[in-house]
Design a protein around this motif. Sequence first.
Motif, short mmCIF file in Angstrom:
data_model
loop_
_atom_site.label_atom_id
_atom_site.label_comp_id
_atom_site.label_asym_id
_atom_site.label_seq_id
_atom_site.Cartn_x
_atom_site.Cartn_y
_atom_site.Cartn_z
N ALA A 84 0.94 -1.24 -0.01
CA ALA A 84 -0.04 -0.04 0.07
C ALA A 84 0.88 1.27 0.05
N GLN A 85 1.87 1.31 0.73
CA GLN A 85 2.68 2.48 0.85
C GLN A 85 3.29 2.61 -0.77
N LEU A 86 3.64 1.93 -1.26
CA LEU A 86 4.38 1.88 -2.83
C LEU A 86 3.30 2.45 -3.71
N ILE A 87 2.05 2.12 -3.35
CA ILE A 87 0.85 2.46 -4.49
C ILE A 87 0.34 3.62 -3.94
N GLY A 88 0.21 4.25 -2.71
CA GLY A 88 -0.62 5.19 -2.32
C GLY A 88 -1.82 4.79 -1.81
N ALA A 89 -1.78 3.68 -1.20
CA ALA A 89 -3.12 3.28 -0.77
C ALA A 89 -3.02 3.26 1.03
N GLN A 90 -4.14 3.28 1.64
CA GLN A 90 -4.10 3.52 3.07
C GLN A 90 -4.03 1.84 3.77
N PRO A 91 -3.62 1.71 4.84
CA PRO A 91 -3.53 0.55 5.51
C PRO A 91 -4.91 0.04 5.52
N GLY A 92 -4.99 -1.40 5.44
CA GLY A 92 -6.15 -2.06 5.03
C GLY A 92 -6.80 -1.82 3.98
N GLU A 93 -6.13 -1.46 2.91
CA GLU A 93 -6.96 -1.55 1.51
C GLU A 93 -6.15 -2.43 0.61
N VAL A 94 -5.00 -3.11 0.91
CA VAL A 94 -4.39 -4.07 0.23
C VAL A 94 -4.15 -5.14 0.55
N LEU A 95 -4.75 -6.26 -0.26
CA LEU A 95 -4.53 -7.90 0.36
C LEU A 95 -3.68 -8.61 -0.60
N LEU A 96 -2.97 -9.53 0.01
CA LEU A 96 -2.18 -10.41 -0.85
C LEU A 96 -2.96 -11.82 -0.87
#
Length: 421
Positions: A84-96
């Motif tokens: 998320a930090q690499l793509i400008g998203a908030q914590p809790g918005e990106v899942l693997l």
Amino acid sequence: MNFELTPEFAAQLDAQDELAAFREKFVVADPDLLYLDGNSLGRLPQATRGRLQEVIEQQWGQRLIRGWNEGWLEAPHNIGDKIAQLIGAQPGEVLLGDSTSANLFKLAVAALKARPGRPKIVSDALNFPSDLYIFQGIAEMLGQGHTLKLIPSRDGIHIQPADVAEALDEQTALLSLTHVAFKSAFMYDLQAITAQAHAAGALTLWDLSHSAGAVPLHLSAWGVDLAVGCTYKYLNGGPGAPAFLYVRRELQNQLMQPIWGWFAAKNPFAFELDFAPAEGLERFRGGTPPMLSLLAIDPAVDILLEAGIERLRAKSVQQSEYLLSLARAWLLPLGFRLGSPEDSRQRGSHISLRHPEAYRINRAMLARSVIPDFRAPDNLRLGIAPIYTTYGEIYRALEIIRQITAEKIYLQYSNERLPVT
Ligand SMILES: *Cc1c(COP(=O)(O)O)cnc(C)c1O
């Protein structure tokens, strides 16, 4: 910047490169190999070797099933927060988890369900075919008359914003594009296109496979709804490493993906017979994630975070301009054409050079320890992974392409295609 086309100048650029030391964080098994395919499969980080050994011996070997309560369950979210930090998203918005194709399927179905009565999916003619196949399969599966409209490319390299605008209307449920095109490296103005789609009332789903780890993004600030992307390209997570998906926080409880596996359920270990979705991002999970390949992504992403995405992009742009200077001087006179945008603001982190004999030139390069990749019908694709690509590699690779072409060395190679090009 004016580049002198000499090996000494390449060495000088490497000596001035503030990111040069990061190359040592990767396994370089053969120092003579010129690897310009980090956009297809990134190099192995040194730290991944030790991490996987620890995961196998200490975690799996010793802790066995206790591992799930000792970090495995949260790993898809925790590593997602780093991406998320690499793509400008908030914590809790990106899942693997799952492959890019499977994640695209899940999010596209979720989006179409949220826009009933709108039958159009809009994508473009430069998109990665797997993405288009997924949309075709969804239309067939839903049986509600969804159609796939492809925005054309006038030159096979770019897409015009006016053509995007024309494709969007009140019938459009979803606009799904690959941010950086896999062949030409054409890069959309993601923020502007997202706003255009929203003005038409459509949801947006971006494929970031050729962007994540190479190009700065601000998904949250730009109001992007949904995204997916690879982790084995610029993120260096390893062959077939699970992909990521992004869902804007406000949408998470409004959407539901179609694979109602137990990991997506509110309370998987209650083993209730009727499905109830978990709250938030959790509901976009499916079944048990592949822990070994998933945990390998963590040390790889740490390296990119340390380098910083803005610095990586600056180096990628400079290396691309350098490659183009060499190509203009040496290769265009030999029958090559540029297959990528001239303007670095419209280009990701690879350069395509087109030549009628591109396939055989590619084979001759492989025989000389230069690894590009070939994309039909005539694209030689040269990937720049700024975290480890050197100016010296680019110089030597272009010198070898010049020799193979000028001396017609490629005539010694067969045109018969290998299974993976
Ligand atoms: C590499 C790539 C994929 C790969 O999808 P998989 O499901 O991992 O095979 C998908 N989309 C784009 C745009 C890609 O470049």
